[in-house]
Scaffold this motif. Structure first.
Motif, PDB file in Angstrom:
ATOM      1  N   ARG A  49       9.845   8.704   3.873  1.00 52.88           N
ATOM      2  CA  ARG A  49       8.934   7.594   4.150  1.00 52.88           C
ATOM      3  C   ARG A  49       7.499   8.092   4.295  1.00 52.88           C
ATOM      4  O   ARG A  49       6.559   7.492   3.772  1.00 52.88           O
ATOM      5  CB  ARG A  49       9.386   6.879   5.425  1.00 52.88           C
ATOM      6  CG  ARG A  49       8.562   5.672   5.750  1.00 52.88           C
ATOM      7  CD  ARG A  49       9.109   4.962   6.954  1.00 52.88           C
ATOM      8  NE  ARG A  49       8.282   3.812   7.264  1.00 52.88           N
ATOM      9  CZ  ARG A  49       8.466   3.052   8.315  1.00 52.88           C
ATOM     10  NH1 ARG A  49       9.462   3.295   9.149  1.00 52.88           N
ATOM     11  NH2 ARG A  49       7.664   2.043   8.531  1.00 52.88           N
ATOM     12  N   ASN A  52       6.169   8.944   0.861  1.00 51.54           N
ATOM     13  CA  ASN A  52       5.873   7.715   0.115  1.00 51.54           C
ATOM     14  C   ASN A  52       4.584   7.072   0.599  1.00 51.54           C
ATOM     15  O   ASN A  52       3.786   6.579  -0.201  1.00 51.54           O
ATOM     16  CB  ASN A  52       7.033   6.718   0.234  1.00 51.54           C
ATOM     17  CG  ASN A  52       8.168   7.066  -0.685  1.00 51.54           C
ATOM     18  OD1 ASN A  52       7.995   7.762  -1.672  1.00 51.54           O
ATOM     19  ND2 ASN A  52       9.351   6.582  -0.366  1.00 51.54           N
ATOM     20  N   ARG A  53       4.385   7.067   1.914  1.00 53.33           N
ATOM     21  CA  ARG A  53       3.149   6.512   2.456  1.00 53.33           C
ATOM     22  C   ARG A  53       1.939   7.297   1.953  1.00 53.33           C
ATOM     23  O   ARG A  53       0.923   6.723   1.560  1.00 53.33           O
ATOM     24  CB  ARG A  53       3.203   6.576   3.988  1.00 53.33           C
ATOM     25  CG  ARG A  53       2.737   5.346   4.667  1.00 53.33           C
ATOM     26  CD  ARG A  53       2.804   5.341   6.183  1.00 53.33           C
ATOM     27  NE  ARG A  53       3.131   6.562   6.857  1.00 53.33           N
ATOM     28  CZ  ARG A  53       4.271   6.777   7.520  1.00 53.33           C
ATOM     29  NH1 ARG A  53       5.202   5.858   7.574  1.00 53.33           N
ATOM     30  NH2 ARG A  53       4.477   7.915   8.138  1.00 53.33           N
ATOM     31  N   CYS A  56       2.581   7.416  -2.571  1.00 49.95           N
ATOM     32  CA  CYS A  56       2.936   6.217  -3.356  1.00 49.95           C
ATOM     33  C   CYS A  56       2.369   4.936  -2.767  1.00 49.95           C
ATOM     34  O   CYS A  56       2.532   3.866  -3.351  1.00 49.95           O
ATOM     35  CB  CYS A  56       4.457   6.101  -3.465  1.00 49.95           C
ATOM     36  SG  CYS A  56       5.217   7.486  -4.304  1.00 49.95           S
ATOM     37  N   ARG A  57       1.758   5.046  -1.622  1.00 56.36           N
ATOM     38  CA  ARG A  57       1.111   3.916  -0.959  1.00 56.36           C
ATOM     39  C   ARG A  57       2.070   2.781  -0.609  1.00 56.36           C
ATOM     40  O   ARG A  57       1.717   1.611  -0.678  1.00 56.36           O
ATOM     41  CB  ARG A  57      -0.053   3.398  -1.795  1.00 56.36           C
ATOM     42  CG  ARG A  57      -1.109   4.441  -2.050  1.00 56.36           C
ATOM     43  CD  ARG A  57      -2.308   3.856  -2.762  1.00 56.36           C
ATOM     44  NE  ARG A  57      -3.154   4.858  -3.341  1.00 56.36           N
ATOM     45  CZ  ARG A  57      -4.083   5.542  -2.685  1.00 56.36           C
ATOM     46  NH1 ARG A  57      -4.253   5.367  -1.421  1.00 56.36           N
ATOM     47  NH2 ARG A  57      -4.821   6.427  -3.302  1.00 56.36           N
ATOM     48  N   HIS A  58       3.315   3.132  -0.281  1.00 54.98           N
ATOM     49  CA  HIS A  58       4.215   2.134   0.318  1.00 54.98           C
ATOM     50  C   HIS A  58       4.922   2.759   1.502  1.00 54.98           C
ATOM     51  O   HIS A  58       5.090   3.976   1.568  1.00 54.98           O
ATOM     52  CB  HIS A  58       5.179   1.516  -0.696  1.00 54.98           C
ATOM     53  CG  HIS A  58       6.063   2.493  -1.409  1.00 54.98           C
ATOM     54  ND1 HIS A  58       7.183   3.047  -0.829  1.00 54.98           N
ATOM     55  CD2 HIS A  58       6.003   2.986  -2.665  1.00 54.98           C
ATOM     56  CE1 HIS A  58       7.776   3.852  -1.710  1.00 54.98           C
ATOM     57  NE2 HIS A  58       7.077   3.822  -2.821  1.00 54.98           N
ATOM     58  N   ASP A  59       5.288   1.920   2.450  1.00 54.95           N
ATOM     59  CA  ASP A  59       5.755   2.407   3.749  1.00 54.95           C
ATOM     60  C   ASP A  59       7.260   2.227   3.921  1.00 54.95           C
ATOM     61  O   ASP A  59       7.715   1.589   4.867  1.00 54.95           O
ATOM     62  CB  ASP A  59       4.984   1.684   4.858  1.00 54.95           C
ATOM     63  CG  ASP A  59       5.178   2.338   6.213  1.00 54.95           C
ATOM     64  OD1 ASP A  59       5.589   3.516   6.249  1.00 54.95           O
ATOM     65  OD2 ASP A  59       4.943   1.677   7.221  1.00 54.95           O
ATOM     66  N   TRP A  60       8.023   2.751   2.996  1.00 55.91           N
ATOM     67  CA  TRP A  60       9.481   2.743   3.132  1.00 55.91           C
ATOM     68  C   TRP A  60      10.054   3.943   2.400  1.00 55.91           C
ATOM     69  O   TRP A  60       9.420   4.504   1.526  1.00 55.91           O
ATOM     70  CB  TRP A  60      10.106   1.443   2.630  1.00 55.91           C
ATOM     71  CG  TRP A  60       9.877   1.143   1.192  1.00 55.91           C
ATOM     72  CD1 TRP A  60      10.643   1.580   0.133  1.00 55.91           C
ATOM     73  CD2 TRP A  60       8.845   0.356   0.597  1.00 55.91           C
ATOM     74  NE1 TRP A  60      10.150   1.100  -1.060  1.00 55.91           N
ATOM     75  CE2 TRP A  60       9.041   0.348  -0.804  1.00 55.91           C
ATOM     76  CE3 TRP A  60       7.750  -0.355   1.107  1.00 55.91           C
ATOM     77  CZ2 TRP A  60       8.195  -0.330  -1.679  1.00 55.91           C
ATOM     78  CZ3 TRP A  60       6.927  -1.025   0.226  1.00 55.91           C
ATOM     79  CH2 TRP A  60       7.159  -0.997  -1.142  1.00 55.91           C
TER      80      TRP A  60
END
Length: 64
Positions: A49, A52-53, A56-60
């Protein structure tokens, strides 16, 4: 090509030696003969996570 497998998580059992043998056989079959090391690291959900944060700029977490 060298293969290095590490297990940096505790969520699932990983047979590091078996995974290294599998990756070595796959590299041979795919004719990957470049110099260097194929590095595979098993990481936990929190670490995935965080990556990804950061990248990939997503929080999961994802199961890549």
């Amino acid at each position: 090509m060298r293969v290095r497998v590490t297990n940096a998580q505790t969520e699932a059992l990983v047979d590091v030696q078996r995974m290294a043998r599998f990756a070595s056989r796959a590299a041979i079959r795919l004719k990957l003969c470049a110099p260097g090391t194929l590095a595979i690291t098993f990481i936990g959900t929190r670490h995935m996570r965080r990556l990804n944060r950061q990248f990939c700029r997503h929080d999961w977490a994802t199961d890549v």
